[in-house]
Motif scaffolding. Sequence first.
Motif, PDB file in Angstrom:
ATOM      1  N   SER A   6      60.269 -38.332  38.592  1.00  0.00           N
ATOM      2  CA  SER A   6      60.049 -36.945  38.193  1.00  0.00           C
ATOM      3  C   SER A   6      60.112 -36.865  36.675  1.00  0.00           C
ATOM      4  O   SER A   6      60.674 -37.736  36.004  1.00  0.00           O
ATOM      5  N   TYR A   7      59.545 -35.788  36.155  1.00  0.00           N
ATOM      6  CA  TYR A   7      59.483 -35.631  34.699  1.00  0.00           C
ATOM      7  C   TYR A   7      60.878 -35.569  34.083  1.00  0.00           C
ATOM      8  O   TYR A   7      61.138 -36.208  33.067  1.00  0.00           O
ATOM      9  N   ARG A  13      52.233 -40.363  35.689  1.00  0.00           N
ATOM     10  CA  ARG A  13      53.020 -39.962  36.858  1.00  0.00           C
ATOM     11  C   ARG A  13      52.545 -40.571  38.168  1.00  0.00           C
ATOM     12  O   ARG A  13      53.336 -40.815  39.054  1.00  0.00           O
ATOM     13  N   ASN A  14      51.254 -40.828  38.331  1.00  0.00           N
ATOM     14  CA  ASN A  14      50.757 -41.370  39.590  1.00  0.00           C
ATOM     15  C   ASN A  14      50.568 -42.885  39.565  1.00  0.00           C
ATOM     16  O   ASN A  14      50.544 -43.510  40.618  1.00  0.00           O
ATOM     17  N   HIS A  61      55.144 -34.240  27.805  1.00  0.00           N
ATOM     18  CA  HIS A  61      54.442 -33.662  28.956  1.00  0.00           C
ATOM     19  C   HIS A  61      53.108 -34.359  29.186  1.00  0.00           C
ATOM     20  O   HIS A  61      52.750 -34.686  30.320  1.00  0.00           O
ATOM     21  N   LEU A  62      52.372 -34.599  28.110  1.00  0.00           N
ATOM     22  CA  LEU A  62      51.085 -35.283  28.229  1.00  0.00           C
ATOM     23  C   LEU A  62      51.278 -36.718  28.714  1.00  0.00           C
ATOM     24  O   LEU A  62      50.549 -37.195  29.589  1.00  0.00           O
ATOM     25  N   ASN A  63      52.280 -37.384  28.184  1.00  0.00           N
ATOM     26  CA  ASN A  63      52.567 -38.751  28.634  1.00  0.00           C
ATOM     27  C   ASN A  63      52.900 -38.778  30.126  1.00  0.00           C
ATOM     28  O   ASN A  63      52.476 -39.678  30.855  1.00  0.00           O
ATOM     29  N   TRP A  64      53.669 -37.793  30.591  1.00  0.00           N
ATOM     30  CA  TRP A  64      54.030 -37.742  32.001  1.00  0.00           C
ATOM     31  C   TRP A  64      52.794 -37.527  32.871  1.00  0.00           C
ATOM     32  O   TRP A  64      52.646 -38.150  33.917  1.00  0.00           O
ATOM     33  N   LEU A  65      51.909 -36.636  32.447  1.00  0.00           N
ATOM     34  CA  LEU A  65      50.689 -36.383  33.226  1.00  0.00           C
ATOM     35  C   LEU A  65      49.829 -37.634  33.329  1.00  0.00           C
ATOM     36  O   LEU A  65      49.149 -37.851  34.333  1.00  0.00           O
ATOM     37  N   ILE A  66      49.879 -38.478  32.315  1.00  0.00           N
ATOM     38  CA  ILE A  66      49.084 -39.705  32.324  1.00  0.00           C
ATOM     39  C   ILE A  66      49.695 -40.753  33.257  1.00  0.00           C
ATOM     40  O   ILE A  66      48.989 -41.401  34.024  1.00  0.00           O
TER      41      ILE A  66
END
Length: 134
Positions: A41-42, A13-14, A6-11
């Motif tokens: 998407s995640y 994703r954009n 989840h943390l990796n995705w937040l970093i």
Amino acid sequence: MATSSHLNWLIIRNNNAFLLKKRDVKKPFSTEPNNLTSVSSYRYSGVVHKKTVAVVPAADKKGFTAVLKKGKYAQRPAKNTVRVDFKAGPRRSLKKLKNLLIGSKYRKDLTQAALRRASAVLRSQKPVAVKSSA
């Protein structure tokens, strides 16, 4: 130190090298190697998860290959993928893929997307029927 997916995705994703942004398209596309739907998407991300599924055409253009990522070897890229070939015919191959993903409890949430991708690969390998103008 391992971080959560989840943390990796937040970093990432954009901003990442695999994003494909288009005008007038709300959700950007993704060109990640293990992304089944090519949507950023995640759930479908092949970069952040320890276990991923990819369906690619077989090397000899007959059937398809499922590429699975092992969670145990997440930090060792040379050992973290397993390739399984499916060449037994369309219906049997799709059933085997479904059993592989559901039976072994390997990312059940990706089963439907994997089956759709495999079906599209098999459809693309069918010979085109030529209509005769008689």
